[in-house]
Motif scaffolding. Structure first.
Motif, PDB file in Angstrom:
ATOM      1  N   HIS A 100       8.845  45.585   0.035  1.00 50.75           N
ATOM      2  CA  HIS A 100       7.521  46.456  -0.092  1.00 50.75           C
ATOM      3  C   HIS A 100       6.530  45.846  -1.183  1.00 50.75           C
ATOM      4  CE1 HIS A 100      10.903  49.177   1.599  1.00 50.75           C
ATOM      5  NE2 HIS A 100       9.877  49.444   2.465  1.00 50.75           N
ATOM      6  N   CYS A 118      13.838  45.696   3.140  1.00 48.70           N
ATOM      7  CA  CYS A 118      13.522  45.421   1.733  1.00 48.70           C
ATOM      8  C   CYS A 118      14.638  44.782   0.870  1.00 48.70           C
ATOM      9  CB  CYS A 118      12.783  46.492   1.000  1.00 48.70           C
ATOM     10  SG  CYS A 118      12.147  45.734  -0.816  1.00 48.70           S
ATOM     11  N   ALA A 162       9.379  47.078   4.803  1.00 45.63           N
ATOM     12  CA  ALA A 162       8.948  46.020   4.191  1.00 45.63           C
ATOM     13  C   ALA A 162       8.071  45.119   4.996  1.00 45.63           C
ATOM     14  CB  ALA A 162      10.037  45.208   3.584  1.00 45.63           C
TER      15      ALA A 162
END
Length: 400
Positions: free
Chosen positions: A253, A231, A239
C-alpha cells in the motif's frame, strides 16, 4: 591730600593737590584770581567738570565699606561612638548601657558631607518586587479541556461550532477512514457511489497515470487488481504500489511503503528496501503533497444508472453544509409547470441545510427543504428543526 578732576574739551585729567601747588609756585607771573566772598566749605573731595559752557561741581560718591566676615565658628567635635556610649549614671538613677557599632566613616564638620548612606537612595530609584505563591497541601488536579469548555459554555462568552461528525468514508486501497495527511495519502477522491480513494493511493498505483488536465486514468483497473494482492508490510489486500526492479514481486500500500522506508523517485517509480540504492539519490522524492486539481475519470452515464438501481435512500450526498436525501422525479405532464429558465423543481426533492438559527445569534439549527405538489403547481416547504422548540413549517409557491 584729596584728588581733583578737571574736564577740558571733554577730556578728564586727574591731579593731586600737591602737584597743583607746585605748578602755582613755578608760574608766579600769572595773576591769581580774587578770592570769592563766599564762605569756605568744609574740605571735601569733589569732581569738577570744566567745559566751554559752564562749570559744575559734583560731590564725590560715598565709598562703601567692605563687610567684614564674621569669625568662623570653631569646628564641632563629636566624641567617638564607642566613647559616647560609656556614660556614667548617677547612683540614684537607673543605669543603662547602650552599645553602638563604631562607624567606618569619620564625621566631617561641614553639613553638606553629612548625607544619608547610598542604600537609602536605592529604594527611591527602583524597588525589588518579589512574589510568593503558597500551594495548599494535597493533590491538585488541573481542569481538563472538557471542563473548561463546559465552564465557558455556561458563561456564554464563546461561540463554538457544533462538533464535526466523524468521517466514516474509507479508502478502497489502504482501508483507512477519512482524509489523510497532505504529505501522505492526501484527500479522498470519489471513485463511484459511496466509493472513495486517497489521491496518492491511486496516483502511485502501477496502472494509473495522470493526464495534463489532472484526470486519473485506470483507477478502477488498479482497484480490481488490488483486491487480489496482499501487502508485504501489513499483509492485507488492496496493495497496488509495486517495486520497479525487474522480477521483484514486493508490493505495498502507499502508506505501508512509506512506513517500510521504500524509495520514491520523481518519475513515479518506487524501489523496495531490498533494491533501493544506498544513501541519498538526486532523483529521490521526499514530499508527496499535491495541490493541483486532480480527479478520477469516470463514466457519468454508468454512475447515474447505478444511482437508479440502488435507490435514493441508500446513500448520502453532501456538499459542505447541504445534504441531499432525495432527488425526486418529474412526470411528463409536470414538466411545463415544474421548471424555470434556470432550475428544475422535481416533486419529492428533499435536502437539509445546517445554518444559523432564527432565534439565537450564536447557534445553528437544521432546515429541512422539500418540494411537494399542490393543485398542479410546486409547493416549497421548509421545516425548521431546532432543539428545545417545536418544528416550524414555512411554505410558499416560489423558492424565494
Amino acid at each position: 591730600m584729596k584728588d581733583v578732576v578737571f574736564c577740558s574739551n571733554n577730556c578728564f585729567v586727574l591731579y593731586s593737590a600737591a602737584v597743583q601747588a607746585k605748578n602755582s609756585e613755578n608760574k608766579e607771573s600769572v595773576p591769581t584770581l580774587p578770592q570769592s566772598p563766599m564762605k569756605e566749605r568744609p574740605p571735601k573731595a569733589f569732581h569738577q567738570y570744566s567745559n566751554n559752557i559752564s562749570t559744575l561741581d559734583v560731590h564725590c560718591l560715598p565709598q562703601l565699606q567692605e563687610k567684614v566676615s564674621p569669625p568662623s565658628s570653631p569646628p564641632i567635635m563629636f566624641p567617638p561612638a564607642f566613647e559616647a556610649a560609656k556614660v556614667e549614671a548617677k547612683p540614684d538613677e537607673l543605669k543603662v548601657t547602650v552599645k553602638l557599632k563604631p562607624r567606618l566613616k569619620a564625621i566631617h564638620s561641614s553639613l553638606e558631607d553629612c548625607r544619608p548612606p547610598s542604600k537609602k537612595w536605592k529604594g527611591m530609584k527602583w524597588k525589588k518586587w518579589s512574589i510568593q505563591i503558597v500551594i495548599p497541601k494535597g493533590s491538585f488536579k488541573p481542569p481538563c479541556e472538557e471542563e473548561i469548555d463546559e465552564f465557558l459554555k455556561k458563561l456564554g462568552t464563546t461561540l463554538k461550532p457544533d462538533p464535526v461528525p466523524k468521517d466514516y468514508r474509507k479508502c478502497c486501497f489502504c482501508h483507512e477512514e477519512g482524509d489523510g495527511l497532505t504529505d501522505g495519502p492526501a484527500r479522498l477522491l470519489n471513485l463511484d457511489l459511496d466509493l472513495w480513494v486517497h489521491l496518492n493511493c491511486a496516483l502511485w498505483s502501477t496502472e494509473v497515470y495522470e493526464t495534463q488536465a489532472g484526470a486519473l486514468i485506470n483507477v478502477e483497473l488498479a482497484l480490481r487488481r488490488g483486491l487480489q494482492m496482499k501487502c508485504m508490510f501489513c499483509h492485507k489486500m488492496g496493495a497496488t504500489s509495486g517495486c520497479h526492479r525487474l522480477r521483484c514481486t514486493n508490493i505495498y500500500h502507499f502508506t505501508c511503503a512509506i512506513k517500510a522506508q521504500c524509495m520514491f523517485f520523481k518519475d513515479k517509480t518506487m524501489l523496495c528496501p531490498m533494491h533501493k540504492p544506498k544513501g541519498t539519490h538526486e532523483q529521490e522524492l521526499s514530499y508527496f503533497a499535491v495541490f493541483r486539481r486532480v480527479y478520477v475519470q469516470r463514466d457519468e452515464v454508468r454512475q447515474i444508472a447505478s444511482i437508479v438501481q440502488r435507490g435514493e435512500r441508500d446513500h448520502t450526498f453532501r456538499v459542505g453544509s447541504l445534504i441531499f436525501h432525495a432527488v425526486g422525479q418529474l412526470l411528463p405532464q409536470q414538466m411545463q409547470a415544474f421548471h424555470s429558465s434556470k432550475a428544475l423543481f422535481p416533486v419529492g426533492y428533499e435536502a437539509s441545510r445546517l445554518y444559523w438559527s432564527m432565534r439565537y445569534a450564536n447557534r445553528r439549527c437544521r432546515y429541512l427543504c422539500s418540494i411537494e405538489e399542490k393543485d398542479g403547481l410546486p409547493l416549497f416547504v421548509i421545516k425548521v428543526v431546532e432543539q428545545g422548540h417545536e418544528d416550524l413549517v414555512l411554505t410558499d409557491t416560489t423558492p424565494k
